[in-house]
Design a protein around this motif. Sequence first.
Motif, short mmCIF file in Angstrom:
data_model
loop_
_atom_site.label_atom_id
_atom_site.label_comp_id
_atom_site.label_asym_id
_atom_site.label_seq_id
_atom_site.Cartn_x
_atom_site.Cartn_y
_atom_site.Cartn_z
N TRP A 159 46.94 35.45 51.93
CA TRP A 159 47.06 36.77 51.53
C TRP A 159 46.98 37.02 49.96
CZ3 TRP A 159 45.06 37.21 55.75
CH2 TRP A 159 45.60 37.57 56.99
N ALA A 160 47.79 36.08 49.18
CA ALA A 160 47.90 36.38 47.89
C ALA A 160 46.46 36.10 47.31
CB ALA A 160 48.95 35.30 47.38
N GLN A 161 45.89 35.26 47.74
CA GLN A 161 44.24 34.93 47.43
C GLN A 161 43.35 36.25 47.61
OE1 GLN A 161 44.19 30.62 49.39
NE2 GLN A 161 42.52 30.95 47.81
N ILE A 162 43.58 36.93 48.53
CA ILE A 162 42.72 38.21 48.77
C ILE A 162 43.07 39.22 47.68
CG2 ILE A 162 42.20 40.23 50.19
CD1 ILE A 162 42.66 38.28 52.65
N ILE A 163 44.41 39.30 47.44
CA ILE A 163 44.93 40.30 46.59
C ILE A 163 44.49 39.84 45.09
CG2 ILE A 163 46.91 41.49 45.55
CD1 ILE A 163 48.43 41.07 48.18
N ALA A 164 44.58 38.69 44.94
CA ALA A 164 44.40 38.04 43.31
C ALA A 164 43.03 38.34 43.15
CB ALA A 164 44.46 36.56 43.48
N SER A 165 41.88 38.16 44.17
CA SER A 165 40.53 38.49 43.76
C SER A 165 40.26 39.90 43.62
CB SER A 165 39.67 38.04 44.84
OG SER A 165 39.46 36.58 44.88
N GLU A 166 40.96 40.60 44.55
CA GLU A 166 40.66 42.13 44.29
C GLU A 166 41.35 42.60 43.35
OE1 GLU A 166 38.94 44.15 46.57
OE2 GLU A 166 38.46 42.73 47.96
N ILE A 167 42.50 42.43 42.79
CA ILE A 167 43.14 43.28 41.75
C ILE A 167 43.48 42.42 40.44
CG2 ILE A 167 44.15 44.97 43.32
CD1 ILE A 167 46.99 43.52 42.62
N GLY A 168 42.81 41.20 40.37
CA GLY A 168 42.92 40.36 39.24
C GLY A 168 44.40 39.70 38.84
N ILE A 169 45.16 39.80 39.62
CA ILE A 169 46.57 39.15 39.34
C ILE A 169 46.67 37.79 39.89
CG2 ILE A 169 49.07 39.43 39.60
CD1 ILE A 169 48.65 42.47 39.24
N PRO A 170 46.95 36.58 39.22
CA PRO A 170 46.90 35.37 39.65
C PRO A 170 47.81 35.14 41.07
CG PRO A 170 47.39 35.37 37.42
CD PRO A 170 47.51 36.73 37.74
N ALA A 171 47.36 34.55 41.94
CA ALA A 171 47.99 34.43 43.20
C ALA A 171 49.60 33.96 43.13
CB ALA A 171 47.22 33.51 44.08
N ASP A 172 49.72 33.07 42.02
CA ASP A 172 50.98 32.58 41.82
C ASP A 172 51.79 33.90 41.68
OD1 ASP A 172 50.62 30.12 42.51
OD2 ASP A 172 50.41 29.35 40.64
N ASP A 173 51.42 34.84 40.94
CA ASP A 173 52.38 36.14 40.62
C ASP A 173 52.45 36.84 41.87
OD1 ASP A 173 52.31 34.66 38.30
OD2 ASP A 173 51.02 36.16 37.39
N ILE A 174 52.04 36.80 43.02
CA ILE A 174 52.08 37.42 44.05
C ILE A 174 52.98 37.02 45.17
CG2 ILE A 174 50.90 38.66 45.79
CD1 ILE A 174 48.25 38.38 43.87
#
Lengths: 806, 285
Positions: free
Chosen positions: A533-548
């Motif tokens: 789920w963090a990977q989808i958000i990372a790609s969509e809003i440009g925040i590293p998955a590790d920060d999600i």
Amino acid sequence: MNDMTPTRAEREAKLEGMGCRRKRVEDIRFTQGKGNYVDDIKLPGMLFGDFVRSPYAHARVNKIDATRALQVPGVLAVLTAEDLKGVNLAWMPTLAGDVQMVLADGKVLFQNQEVAFVVATDRYAAADGIEAVDVDYEPLEVLVDPFQSMAEGAPLLREDIKDKTEGAHGKRKHYNHIFEWTVGDKDLTDAAFRNADVTINEMISYHRTHPSPLETCQAIASFDKVKGELTLWGTFQAPHVVRTVASLLSKIPEQKIHVIAPDVGGGFGNKVGVYPGYICAIVASIVTGKPVKWVEDRMENLTATSFARDYHMTTEIAATKEGKVTALRVHVLADHGAFDACADPSKWPAGFFNIVTGSYDFPVALCTVDGVYTNKAPGGVAYRCSFRVTEAAYCIERGMDILAQKLGMDPAELRMRNFIRRDQFPYQSALGWEYDSGDYHTAMKQAMEKLDYAGLRAEQQKKREAFKAGLTREIMGIGVSFFTEIVGAGPSKNCDILGIAMFDSCEIRVHPTGAVIARMGTKSQGQGHETTWAQIIASEIGIPADDIMVEEGNTDTAPYGLGTYGSRSTPVAGAAIAMASRKVKAKAQLIAAYLLEVHEDDLEWDVDGFRVKGLPEKFKSMKEIAWTAYHSPPPGLEPGLEAVSYYDPPNMTYPFGAYFCVMDIDVDTGVYKVRRFYALDDCGTRINPMIIEGQVHGGLTEAFAIAMGQEIRYDEGGNVLTGSFMDFFIPTAVETPVWETDFTVTPSPHHPIGAKGVGESPNVGGVPAFSNAVNDAFSFLGSTHIQMPHDYWRNWEAAKKLGVVE
Amino acid sequence: MIPGSFDYFRPQSVAEASALLAKDDNARVLAGGHSLLPMMKLRMAQPSALIDLGGIGELRQIQFQGGQLHLGAMASQHDLLASDLVSEHAPILKEVALLIADPQVRYLGTIGGNVANGDPGNDMPAVMMALDAAFVLEGQHGRRNVKARAFYTGTYETALLPGEILTAVEIPTQVKGGFAYEKLKRKVGDYATAAAAVILSVKAGVVDACEITLTNLGPTALRAEAAASALIGKPAGHPGAIDAAVAAARAIMTPAHDTRGTPEYRTSAGGSMVRRAIQRALAKA
């Protein structure tokens, strides 16, 4: 730009977004024994509840005497149906529109049915208390064979509904009948059969088995009498639905019920339904004013909570002599056990079994399902598959092999001739589905080439000749399976659970520092949602998955969703995640425009921020934008940066795949060896290829188990013969074959990121591949169909029946 | 899956253990517990006390003395695998031990527990019959030796008398030859669907001596004497002799009907195990 400025590729890599083989973040705690499961939770003053269970499959309960039990040190209470009647909870509704006894009310209908609930200070005292409850049973005639359920004079199982001629899904034909469900065009189908060159007719059974997750079902109920609030921790795949059901049953207002699914150790459909243990724990907590824990042991899990399958499918296919299919007709006898506790969307008594036309262009079809009662455990859950889809896939994939054999045609070739073509998508199936996308021919060709299918068939031919000449006692089978799944339930127009549309949800909060917390209505049981789920958000809003940070399972904090099963998380919640991300991004664009002093239309997205078109140095990163949202929001714009999305999918998604199994069988002992297993999956857009491969490995291992020996088997008296892992086949690493995985990518056209879901494909496609390999091995000896499971002794029996062993 | 309550003792000597056992008819000796504890969890066994032999160091010894291999009853399956003496004097035990469950179980499961329990599904009883081993039984009234071949009287029924503890297994020196244990099982950790032990020697191309025993193919481990006789005196590898041995072995099999298969299947597979064990033993002889 200088050397220190990261390149675009470096910035993209830093996100660890979609397509990245990102390591599973949850495994940091799981691999160190630091997960937090229900049984890890210990509350002050917590009591323990456990069941007295019926040794009989069918008996009248004349008397329950708890006198001795109440004298056992530590035993505080013994609840029976009579006690539950006081709060109107002796029976509970099932998800399938039936009702189910919470505790035996006058009679028991399956072995190990819950009879009384012993509440004690600890689980040892509870176990001693169970031994001291005296129950007077009067055994009744037992009904085990579903083919005898509707016979004249069959034992009456459900006295509570014996006069009810209408069930939840229409007319009942017999007192042991639950429903009849028909889809398709009878007249056109019958006509096609009359005009067919070739037809096949085979009764194909998919035996009863069980999802058997590593962690059994369990719950803790804690009722606060002062506040009137109930907190329920449990191994729930769908915590929000559990809260709604708990509220409806208990009459406690929904806002005063807090349902928490902590880490869940596997579900596979076992943890969708509502079980007597949950209800009894809640009632016991209300009665005692203390938290009450209930934990199933393995034997209870296998014998009482939610079996899967038990479909007996009479399968007919009509075809031309050139091997073009013209019609499909299937009748299913569905054994639901003592109560219909199927976990399907409410309007679908046989789930999505009407996907039974599979990957093939059937002009017409007819499908009828009759559900019946027997003296077996209730259920009919979707064991790592969308609702009844694995039964459907097995039915059609076995049927196509039988047809190929009758036509004298290679089974792969027969499939190629009948596949729905790429240009036919979106495709309307004869039984009512609209397939979203597919490219079956490409996938099949790729698989056959990688496997050297032609070479394997040549080798098989030689081996068959050697066997006939007495040079070997080993036979070789090549199992072909090409499945189409239907997942992502589902569109509100046709899917609901107890009236609640089957949407899912996501809420994203971007904090001032650019760190994110995201919550969904789904619940991971091992699928790796915290990672993907963090990977989808990372790609969509440009925040590293590790920060999600991803959080699921707490109904107080997560937005309402229908949960995780039926491979619905990625198709439904995955879409909600993308949509919520896009809402965040839209607001971020307004803020960036304000910061860069341009109109928002003059901005373009660039990996991790917005850039002014044509002016590459004018750039604002999401991190800067997030700070601005809280520090100095643009005039007229609300502060903060968050969004929520509830996604109602326009359609299901239709993952597909080509699976091949190469197997050798020693006819003298029935011992098989899986030499190769090749699995090509097309699940659309791939979010995390490593997790996909892991999902495929796990699902194939379950498929292997089911096809080759795993079953819930009863004797004539309704006693479970496979009630422990001694007899219920769970393969170890030693037995498990080596898996070869492959893929093609055909995105879903209606899904925001094109993803289709994959978790269940290997179970759905794997079972027919194994079974077809066994059947293919024996086919040259004159066999058309051998029922699963294909364990050693049954393989030997097949060989014996065919006259090749003494 | 929770046992009833029981007392637990961990004596330091056989004498102490015997005294404890003599005091309580419902006490049971614990020697690994891989059969007993599951039975207790199912409450099919409800002993009042467990007398754990794990604290008696001498019972774990493996020695060779007086022409006999002496295995202390508490030697674990893993101890057998690690022992040079076992490799030298009874190598078939290693082959068998490796087919018992998995490493975790082999660290705790003991040779004494395996042979004393009287479970026809255990692997070691048949092998001990093939090796003509003797079991040392000790009680309040002294010690005696009983041959493995005379020890098993029925399923979970043995020559052990109340109060007696099986403290050691003694295996006589074996004639040099070939051996094999063939075990058909559904998965790691399972009991045998059918298994056969063969120990034989060949002189001048002729089978000189032979023992064939069977696991989980009857109420106890079985010694297939007629099957062995069918090979003795015949040329090694003679197909007719092997067929006769397999048929004779099948004739004494009476396996239970369980989830491993029908008696018919298990008898057929049992014959296949005998055939394969003979062939492999001959190849090594």
